[in-house]
Design a protein around this motif. Structure first.
Motif, PDB file in Angstrom:
ATOM      1  N   PRO A  12      21.134  -9.123   3.507  1.00 25.43           N
ATOM      2  CA  PRO A  12      21.737 -10.268   2.820  1.00 25.43           C
ATOM      3  C   PRO A  12      21.992  -9.978   1.344  1.00 25.43           C
ATOM      4  O   PRO A  12      21.260  -9.198   0.727  1.00 25.43           O
ATOM      5  CB  PRO A  12      20.700 -11.373   2.975  1.00 25.43           C
ATOM      6  CG  PRO A  12      19.402 -10.659   3.151  1.00 25.43           C
ATOM      7  CD  PRO A  12      19.719  -9.379   3.861  1.00 25.43           C
ATOM      8  N   ASP A  13      23.041 -10.606   0.781  1.00 20.45           N
ATOM      9  CA  ASP A  13      23.254 -10.539  -0.670  1.00 20.45           C
ATOM     10  C   ASP A  13      22.205 -11.407  -1.370  1.00 20.45           C
ATOM     11  O   ASP A  13      21.851 -11.163  -2.515  1.00 20.45           O
ATOM     12  CB  ASP A  13      24.659 -11.059  -1.013  1.00 20.45           C
ATOM     13  CG  ASP A  13      25.730 -10.182  -0.377  1.00 20.45           C
ATOM     14  OD1 ASP A  13      25.672  -8.953  -0.600  1.00 20.45           O
ATOM     15  OD2 ASP A  13      26.559 -10.689   0.387  1.00 20.45           O
ATOM     16  N   LEU A  14      21.735 -12.432  -0.646  1.00 19.37           N
ATOM     17  CA  LEU A  14      20.692 -13.309  -1.197  1.00 19.37           C
ATOM     18  C   LEU A  14      19.838 -13.874  -0.059  1.00 19.37           C
ATOM     19  O   LEU A  14      20.360 -14.352   0.944  1.00 19.37           O
ATOM     20  CB  LEU A  14      21.315 -14.478  -1.978  1.00 19.37           C
ATOM     21  CG  LEU A  14      20.335 -15.519  -2.541  1.00 19.37           C
ATOM     22  CD1 LEU A  14      19.369 -14.887  -3.550  1.00 19.37           C
ATOM     23  CD2 LEU A  14      21.095 -16.663  -3.203  1.00 19.37           C
ATOM     24  N   LEU A  15      18.529 -13.753  -0.204  1.00 16.20           N
ATOM     25  CA  LEU A  15      17.569 -14.336   0.753  1.00 16.20           C
ATOM     26  C   LEU A  15      16.975 -15.585   0.115  1.00 16.20           C
ATOM     27  O   LEU A  15      16.419 -15.516  -0.990  1.00 16.20           O
ATOM     28  CB  LEU A  15      16.453 -13.321   1.052  1.00 16.20           C
ATOM     29  CG  LEU A  15      15.155 -13.859   1.679  1.00 16.20           C
ATOM     30  CD1 LEU A  15      15.420 -14.475   3.051  1.00 16.20           C
ATOM     31  CD2 LEU A  15      14.122 -12.744   1.776  1.00 16.20           C
ATOM     32  N   VAL A  16      17.132 -16.734   0.777  1.00 20.16           N
ATOM     33  CA  VAL A  16      16.496 -17.978   0.313  1.00 20.16           C
ATOM     34  C   VAL A  16      15.327 -18.258   1.255  1.00 20.16           C
ATOM     35  O   VAL A  16      15.525 -18.533   2.442  1.00 20.16           O
ATOM     36  CB  VAL A  16      17.489 -19.154   0.333  1.00 20.16           C
ATOM     37  CG1 VAL A  16      16.783 -20.457  -0.090  1.00 20.16           C
ATOM     38  CG2 VAL A  16      18.668 -18.881  -0.606  1.00 20.16           C
ATOM     39  N   LEU A  17      14.121 -18.096   0.741  1.00 20.45           N
ATOM     40  CA  LEU A  17      12.919 -18.288   1.568  1.00 20.45           C
ATOM     41  C   LEU A  17      12.355 -19.694   1.325  1.00 20.45           C
ATOM     42  O   LEU A  17      11.963 -20.024   0.194  1.00 20.45           O
ATOM     43  CB  LEU A  17      11.857 -17.233   1.214  1.00 20.45           C
ATOM     44  CG  LEU A  17      10.494 -17.392   1.913  1.00 20.45           C
ATOM     45  CD1 LEU A  17      10.637 -17.375   3.440  1.00 20.45           C
ATOM     46  CD2 LEU A  17       9.524 -16.301   1.452  1.00 20.45           C
ATOM     47  N   LEU A  18      12.370 -20.514   2.366  1.00 23.66           N
ATOM     48  CA  LEU A  18      11.767 -21.861   2.276  1.00 23.66           C
ATOM     49  C   LEU A  18      10.297 -21.707   2.647  1.00 23.66           C
ATOM     50  O   LEU A  18       9.958 -21.469   3.811  1.00 23.66           O
ATOM     51  CB  LEU A  18      12.500 -22.819   3.225  1.00 23.66           C
ATOM     52  CG  LEU A  18      13.998 -23.016   2.965  1.00 23.66           C
ATOM     53  CD1 LEU A  18      14.545 -24.130   3.869  1.00 23.66           C
ATOM     54  CD2 LEU A  18      14.280 -23.336   1.502  1.00 23.66           C
ATOM     55  N   ASP A  19       9.442 -21.840   1.648  1.00 27.32           N
ATOM     56  CA  ASP A  19       8.018 -21.592   1.826  1.00 27.32           C
ATOM     57  C   ASP A  19       7.307 -22.915   2.102  1.00 27.32           C
ATOM     58  O   ASP A  19       7.210 -23.776   1.225  1.00 27.32           O
ATOM     59  CB  ASP A  19       7.457 -20.937   0.546  1.00 27.32           C
ATOM     60  CG  ASP A  19       6.027 -20.464   0.721  1.00 27.32           C
ATOM     61  OD1 ASP A  19       5.247 -20.552  -0.258  1.00 27.32           O
ATOM     62  OD2 ASP A  19       5.679 -20.047   1.840  1.00 27.32           O
ATOM     63  N   LEU A  20       6.863 -23.082   3.341  1.00 24.62           N
ATOM     64  CA  LEU A  20       6.249 -24.351   3.783  1.00 24.62           C
ATOM     65  C   LEU A  20       4.816 -24.127   4.223  1.00 24.62           C
ATOM     66  O   LEU A  20       4.503 -23.110   4.846  1.00 24.62           O
ATOM     67  CB  LEU A  20       7.056 -24.921   4.972  1.00 24.62           C
ATOM     68  CG  LEU A  20       6.576 -26.258   5.534  1.00 24.62           C
ATOM     69  CD1 LEU A  20       6.948 -27.409   4.600  1.00 24.62           C
ATOM     70  CD2 LEU A  20       7.188 -26.506   6.918  1.00 24.62           C
ATOM     71  N   ASP A  21       3.962 -25.089   3.932  1.00 18.22           N
ATOM     72  CA  ASP A  21       2.585 -25.027   4.427  1.00 18.22           C
ATOM     73  C   ASP A  21       2.600 -25.020   5.956  1.00 18.22           C
ATOM     74  O   ASP A  21       3.360 -25.774   6.582  1.00 18.22           O
ATOM     75  CB  ASP A  21       1.779 -26.252   3.955  1.00 18.22           C
ATOM     76  CG  ASP A  21       1.494 -26.207   2.452  1.00 18.22           C
ATOM     77  OD1 ASP A  21       1.772 -25.144   1.836  1.00 18.22           O
ATOM     78  OD2 ASP A  21       1.043 -27.230   1.896  1.00 18.22           O
ATOM     79  N   VAL A  22       1.739 -24.218   6.540  1.00 16.71           N
ATOM     80  CA  VAL A  22       1.719 -24.069   8.003  1.00 16.71           C
ATOM     81  C   VAL A  22       1.386 -25.385   8.705  1.00 16.71           C
ATOM     82  O   VAL A  22       1.985 -25.721   9.737  1.00 16.71           O
ATOM     83  CB  VAL A  22       0.728 -22.955   8.404  1.00 16.71           C
ATOM     84  CG1 VAL A  22       0.476 -22.948   9.899  1.00 16.71           C
ATOM     85  CG2 VAL A  22       1.258 -21.598   7.953  1.00 16.71           C
ATOM     86  N   LYS A  23       0.495 -26.149   8.116  1.00 18.31           N
ATOM     87  CA  LYS A  23       0.105 -27.432   8.761  1.00 18.31           C
ATOM     88  C   LYS A  23       1.319 -28.363   8.869  1.00 18.31           C
ATOM     89  O   LYS A  23       1.524 -29.039   9.875  1.00 18.31           O
ATOM     90  CB  LYS A  23      -1.020 -28.114   7.977  1.00 18.31           C
ATOM     91  CG  LYS A  23      -2.396 -27.457   8.125  1.00 18.31           C
ATOM     92  CD  LYS A  23      -3.531 -28.353   7.654  1.00 18.31           C
ATOM     93  CE  LYS A  23      -4.905 -27.673   7.728  1.00 18.31           C
ATOM     94  NZ  LYS A  23      -5.182 -27.015   9.020  1.00 18.31           N
ATOM     95  N   LYS A  24       2.157 -28.345   7.835  1.00 18.83           N
ATOM     96  CA  LYS A  24       3.363 -29.187   7.865  1.00 18.83           C
ATOM     97  C   LYS A  24       4.336 -28.657   8.929  1.00 18.83           C
ATOM     98  O   LYS A  24       4.987 -29.412   9.642  1.00 18.83           O
ATOM     99  CB  LYS A  24       4.056 -29.191   6.503  1.00 18.83           C
ATOM    100  CG  LYS A  24       3.399 -30.094   5.480  1.00 18.83           C
ATOM    101  CD  LYS A  24       4.313 -30.395   4.303  1.00 18.83           C
ATOM    102  CE  LYS A  24       3.653 -31.400   3.362  1.00 18.83           C
ATOM    103  NZ  LYS A  24       3.767 -30.978   1.952  1.00 18.83           N
TER     104      LYS A  24
END
Ligand code: ADP
Ligand code: TYD
Length: 192
Positions: free
Chosen positions: A115-127
């Motif tokens: 990818p030219d850009l990686l957008v990582l959505l970092d979410l708590d595992v419990k959610k």
């Protein structure tokens, strides 16, 4: 430009991609969205296997690694289209985060476009577990803790932006627009 959204199950990838697509189109860009696994014959087989109770076992994981790599080869040509912004919900980076051993997965995905850009959505595992129906046997806490850690390590290998996905939909969307704007020459201050 090829933008990839990554994150554990239920992180908000589909939701945010739709909001971003609309905003980019309002700003005059042509946008095409893709998703992995695809809706091809291979993708359909993958989704069937994901629902098997033994989906997280070693052998099935290796089968999935092979199938995901095969599935994404079917869309490689689309990623070369320079006339529009391509936004994909997942990529070979999902395989590196979910499947193992990583060195084998890297070889399988040798021809996958980075990818030219990686957008990582970092979410708590419990959610994540709370939000997902638990259909796929991947959606269990212990497994996803490892995947979340893998993503944070993998992000260092790419041009990436890590977004706190624990916030409300609009705040996450605003944070994404703010980090993407400079890559596309959009003034960040123009963003609500
Ligand atoms: N920021 C958010 N806060 C609360 N719920 C959210 C948020 N973003 C998405 N959701 C909800 O969580 C679920 C998963 O969202 P989705 O966009 O499908 O995630 P993904 O594509 O990463 O699996 C959906 O029910 C969606 O409405
Ligand atoms: C693309 C890809 C997905 N996956 C996993 C992540 C998801 O659990 C599942 C894809 O299902 P998906 O419908 O994308 O779930 P979600 O959008 O909630 O993440 O397959 C891999 O394990 N490897 C891969 O290469």
């Amino acid at each position: 430009m090829y933008i990839v959204f990554e994150g554990i199950d239920g992180a908000g990838k589909s939701t945010q991609i739709q909001l971003l697509k609309q905003w980019l189109e309002d700003n005059g860009f042509r946008v095409e969205t893709l998703v992995e696994p695809t809706d091809s014959e291979v993708g359909k087989l993958i989704r069937k296997i994901l629902q098997r109770p033994d989906a997280t076992t070693d052998n099935v994981q290796k089968t999935l690694g092979l199938l995901f790599a095969a599935d994404r080869m079917l869309i490689m040509d689309k990623l070369e289209d320079k006339s529009k912004i391509i936004i994909s919900d997942r990529s070979f980076i999902s395989s590196l985060a979910y499947q193992e051993p990583v060195d084998w997965i890297e070889v399988l995905n040798k021809y996958a476009k980075k990818p030219d850009l990686l957008v990582l959505l970092d979410l708590d595992v419990k959610k994540s577990v709370a939000r997902t129906s638990g259909e796929d046997t991947f959606e269990n806490e212990e497994f996803l803790i490892g995947v979340k850690d893998n993503y944070l390590k993998l992000a260092k290998n790419y041009t990436s932006e890590i977004i706190d996905a624990n916030n409300g939909v609009n705040k996450v969307s605003s944070d994404i627009k703010k980090v993407i704007a400079p890559y596309l020459g959009i003034c960040p201050d123009c963003i609500q």
